[in-house]
Design a protein around this motif. Structure first.
Motif, PDB file in Angstrom:
ATOM      1  N   ILE A  24      21.295 -72.137  38.612  1.00  0.00           N
ATOM      2  CA  ILE A  24      20.341 -73.246  38.544  1.00  0.00           C
ATOM      3  C   ILE A  24      20.882 -74.438  39.326  1.00  0.00           C
ATOM      4  O   ILE A  24      20.146 -75.117  40.044  1.00  0.00           O
ATOM      5  CB  ILE A  24      20.042 -73.612  37.073  1.00  0.00           C
ATOM      6  CG1 ILE A  24      19.275 -72.469  36.404  1.00  0.00           C
ATOM      7  CG2 ILE A  24      19.283 -74.924  36.973  1.00  0.00           C
ATOM      8  CD1 ILE A  24      19.211 -72.559  34.889  1.00  0.00           C
ATOM      9  N   GLY A  25      22.192 -74.678  39.210  1.00  0.00           N
ATOM     10  CA  GLY A  25      22.814 -75.749  39.993  1.00  0.00           C
ATOM     11  C   GLY A  25      22.676 -75.514  41.484  1.00  0.00           C
ATOM     12  O   GLY A  25      22.397 -76.454  42.245  1.00  0.00           O
ATOM     13  N   VAL A  26      22.850 -74.279  41.920  1.00  0.00           N
ATOM     14  CA  VAL A  26      22.682 -73.940  43.342  1.00  0.00           C
ATOM     15  C   VAL A  26      21.245 -74.207  43.778  1.00  0.00           C
ATOM     16  O   VAL A  26      20.996 -74.780  44.846  1.00  0.00           O
ATOM     17  CB  VAL A  26      23.076 -72.464  43.611  1.00  0.00           C
ATOM     18  CG1 VAL A  26      22.626 -72.000  44.987  1.00  0.00           C
ATOM     19  CG2 VAL A  26      24.571 -72.278  43.445  1.00  0.00           C
ATOM     20  N   GLY A  36      11.928 -81.321  40.734  1.00  0.00           N
ATOM     21  CA  GLY A  36      11.076 -82.166  39.898  1.00  0.00           C
ATOM     22  C   GLY A  36       9.762 -82.492  40.575  1.00  0.00           C
ATOM     23  O   GLY A  36       8.807 -82.885  39.920  1.00  0.00           O
ATOM     24  N   LYS A  37       9.697 -82.354  41.888  1.00  0.00           N
ATOM     25  CA  LYS A  37       8.444 -82.545  42.601  1.00  0.00           C
ATOM     26  C   LYS A  37       7.664 -81.246  42.558  1.00  0.00           C
ATOM     27  O   LYS A  37       8.209 -80.180  42.310  1.00  0.00           O
ATOM     28  CB  LYS A  37       8.707 -82.959  44.045  1.00  0.00           C
ATOM     29  CG  LYS A  37       9.383 -84.305  44.149  1.00  0.00           C
ATOM     30  CD  LYS A  37       9.613 -84.670  45.581  1.00  0.00           C
ATOM     31  CE  LYS A  37      10.347 -86.016  45.643  1.00  0.00           C
ATOM     32  NZ  LYS A  37      10.801 -86.322  46.977  1.00  0.00           N
ATOM     33  N   ARG A  38       6.386 -81.324  42.814  1.00  0.00           N
ATOM     34  CA  ARG A  38       5.540 -80.130  42.777  1.00  0.00           C
ATOM     35  C   ARG A  38       5.856 -79.254  43.979  1.00  0.00           C
ATOM     36  O   ARG A  38       5.419 -79.529  45.090  1.00  0.00           O
ATOM     37  CB  ARG A  38       4.088 -80.532  42.766  1.00  0.00           C
ATOM     38  CG  ARG A  38       3.705 -81.240  41.477  1.00  0.00           C
ATOM     39  CD  ARG A  38       2.287 -81.651  41.512  1.00  0.00           C
ATOM     40  NE  ARG A  38       1.463 -80.456  41.640  1.00  0.00           N
ATOM     41  CZ  ARG A  38       0.396 -80.221  40.920  1.00  0.00           C
ATOM     42  NH1 ARG A  38       0.014 -81.099  40.040  1.00  0.00           N
ATOM     43  NH2 ARG A  38      -0.301 -79.132  41.086  1.00  0.00           N
ATOM     44  N   SER A  39       6.642 -78.213  43.743  1.00  0.00           N
ATOM     45  CA  SER A  39       6.986 -77.279  44.811  1.00  0.00           C
ATOM     46  C   SER A  39       7.338 -75.933  44.197  1.00  0.00           C
ATOM     47  O   SER A  39       7.620 -75.836  43.001  1.00  0.00           O
ATOM     48  CB  SER A  39       8.166 -77.804  45.632  1.00  0.00           C
ATOM     49  OG  SER A  39       9.345 -77.751  44.875  1.00  0.00           O
ATOM     50  N   LEU A  40       7.336 -74.908  45.036  1.00  0.00           N
ATOM     51  CA  LEU A  40       7.701 -73.583  44.570  1.00  0.00           C
ATOM     52  C   LEU A  40       9.158 -73.556  44.122  1.00  0.00           C
ATOM     53  O   LEU A  40       9.498 -72.924  43.123  1.00  0.00           O
ATOM     54  CB  LEU A  40       7.458 -72.556  45.682  1.00  0.00           C
ATOM     55  CG  LEU A  40       7.542 -71.095  45.287  1.00  0.00           C
ATOM     56  CD1 LEU A  40       6.553 -70.772  44.182  1.00  0.00           C
ATOM     57  CD2 LEU A  40       7.281 -70.213  46.490  1.00  0.00           C
ATOM     58  N   GLY A  41      10.035 -74.265  44.826  1.00  0.00           N
ATOM     59  CA  GLY A  41      11.448 -74.327  44.451  1.00  0.00           C
ATOM     60  C   GLY A  41      11.640 -74.911  43.064  1.00  0.00           C
ATOM     61  O   GLY A  41      12.457 -74.418  42.274  1.00  0.00           O
ATOM     62  N   SER A  42      10.895 -75.948  42.750  1.00  0.00           N
ATOM     63  CA  SER A  42      10.975 -76.544  41.417  1.00  0.00           C
ATOM     64  C   SER A  42      10.488 -75.579  40.352  1.00  0.00           C
ATOM     65  O   SER A  42      11.008 -75.551  39.238  1.00  0.00           O
ATOM     66  CB  SER A  42      10.151 -77.829  41.362  1.00  0.00           C
ATOM     67  OG  SER A  42      10.702 -78.805  42.214  1.00  0.00           O
ATOM     68  N   SER A  43       9.499 -74.770  40.709  1.00  0.00           N
ATOM     69  CA  SER A  43       9.002 -73.771  39.764  1.00  0.00           C
ATOM     70  C   SER A  43      10.078 -72.746  39.444  1.00  0.00           C
ATOM     71  O   SER A  43      10.236 -72.349  38.282  1.00  0.00           O
ATOM     72  CB  SER A  43       7.781 -73.055  40.343  1.00  0.00           C
ATOM     73  OG  SER A  43       6.754 -73.972  40.582  1.00  0.00           O
ATOM     74  N   TRP A  44      10.833 -72.310  40.447  1.00  0.00           N
ATOM     75  CA  TRP A  44      11.905 -71.334  40.207  1.00  0.00           C
ATOM     76  C   TRP A  44      12.998 -71.940  39.333  1.00  0.00           C
ATOM     77  O   TRP A  44      13.557 -71.256  38.483  1.00  0.00           O
ATOM     78  CB  TRP A  44      12.515 -70.835  41.511  1.00  0.00           C
ATOM     79  CG  TRP A  44      11.595 -70.029  42.360  1.00  0.00           C
ATOM     80  CD1 TRP A  44      11.521 -70.066  43.723  1.00  0.00           C
ATOM     81  CD2 TRP A  44      10.630 -69.064  41.950  1.00  0.00           C
ATOM     82  NE1 TRP A  44      10.563 -69.192  44.157  1.00  0.00           N
ATOM     83  CE2 TRP A  44      10.004 -68.563  43.091  1.00  0.00           C
ATOM     84  CE3 TRP A  44      10.216 -68.582  40.719  1.00  0.00           C
ATOM     85  CZ2 TRP A  44       8.998 -67.600  43.044  1.00  0.00           C
ATOM     86  CZ3 TRP A  44       9.215 -67.625  40.671  1.00  0.00           C
ATOM     87  CH2 TRP A  44       8.633 -67.151  41.816  1.00  0.00           C
ATOM     88  N   ILE A  45      13.290 -73.202  39.568  1.00  0.00           N
ATOM     89  CA  ILE A  45      14.303 -73.874  38.746  1.00  0.00           C
ATOM     90  C   ILE A  45      13.846 -73.902  37.290  1.00  0.00           C
ATOM     91  O   ILE A  45      14.600 -73.553  36.377  1.00  0.00           O
ATOM     92  CB  ILE A  45      14.584 -75.298  39.274  1.00  0.00           C
ATOM     93  CG1 ILE A  45      15.263 -75.224  40.644  1.00  0.00           C
ATOM     94  CG2 ILE A  45      15.441 -76.085  38.286  1.00  0.00           C
ATOM     95  CD1 ILE A  45      15.306 -76.547  41.387  1.00  0.00           C
ATOM     96  N   GLY A  46      12.596 -74.282  37.070  1.00  0.00           N
ATOM     97  CA  GLY A  46      12.064 -74.320  35.710  1.00  0.00           C
ATOM     98  C   GLY A  46      12.045 -72.946  35.054  1.00  0.00           C
ATOM     99  O   GLY A  46      12.376 -72.805  33.874  1.00  0.00           O
ATOM    100  N   LEU A  47      11.698 -71.921  35.822  1.00  0.00           N
ATOM    101  CA  LEU A  47      11.671 -70.567  35.277  1.00  0.00           C
ATOM    102  C   LEU A  47      13.073 -70.089  34.912  1.00  0.00           C
ATOM    103  O   LEU A  47      13.268 -69.471  33.867  1.00  0.00           O
ATOM    104  CB  LEU A  47      11.024 -69.610  36.285  1.00  0.00           C
ATOM    105  CG  LEU A  47      10.783 -68.182  35.816  1.00  0.00           C
ATOM    106  CD1 LEU A  47       9.913 -68.146  34.562  1.00  0.00           C
ATOM    107  CD2 LEU A  47      10.156 -67.371  36.930  1.00  0.00           C
ATOM    108  N   ASP A  48      14.057 -70.398  35.740  1.00  0.00           N
ATOM    109  CA  ASP A  48      15.433 -70.002  35.429  1.00  0.00           C
ATOM    110  C   ASP A  48      15.979 -70.759  34.223  1.00  0.00           C
ATOM    111  O   ASP A  48      16.732 -70.203  33.420  1.00  0.00           O
ATOM    112  CB  ASP A  48      16.337 -70.178  36.640  1.00  0.00           C
ATOM    113  CG  ASP A  48      16.098 -69.099  37.692  1.00  0.00           C
ATOM    114  OD1 ASP A  48      15.526 -68.047  37.346  1.00  0.00           O
ATOM    115  OD2 ASP A  48      16.496 -69.305  38.856  1.00  0.00           O
TER     116      ASP A  48
END
Length: 130
Positions: A24-26, A36-48
């Protein structure tokens, strides 16, 4: 399920959840402040983060032989399957796709299968009091 098996599975789930923390840190570092912004990357962080929390909850419930272990394990298995699916479907061609399929086949789906087995084995066999 014996006490020894419950303890070992509990430890395995805690370790798997803890191993997600550096990942998650990576992901946060790769977002370069966009987390924290609306993006696919933020979605993966939240899912992990959700996966790590679910694994910790299942480990705790399993360790205490809690009657809600079964639904928690089933839900965690579903989250892992969802993550494997979306990782594979959203990966870039070639190396990233191969990497996501490898992670799905070697880590996420076997762990989901183990959680499904735990969910089955921990179904309450006694009636629940009202």
């Amino acid at each position: 399920m014996t006490e020894t098996v419950r303890r070992r599975l509990s430890l395995l789930f805690v370790v798997c959840g803890a191993l997600l923390v550096p990942w998650i840190g990576v992901l946060i570092w790769q977002e370069h402040g966009a987390a924290g912004k609306r993006s696919l990357g933020s979605s993966w962080i939240g899912l992990d983060i959700l996966e790590a929390c679910c694994l910790a909850v299942v480990a705790s419930m399993l360790h205490r032989d809690h009657r809600a272990t079964s639904p928690a394990a089933a839900a965690t298995a579903a989250v892992l399957c969802m993550d494997a699916w979306f990782d594979a479907m959203s990966a870039a061609p070639q190396w990233a796709y191969a990497e996501s399929l490898t992670m799905a086949c070697v880590v996420e789906l076997p762990l989901a299968a183990l959680l499904a087995w735990v969910a089955w084995r921990t179904l309450p066999s006694r009636p629940v009091a009202p």
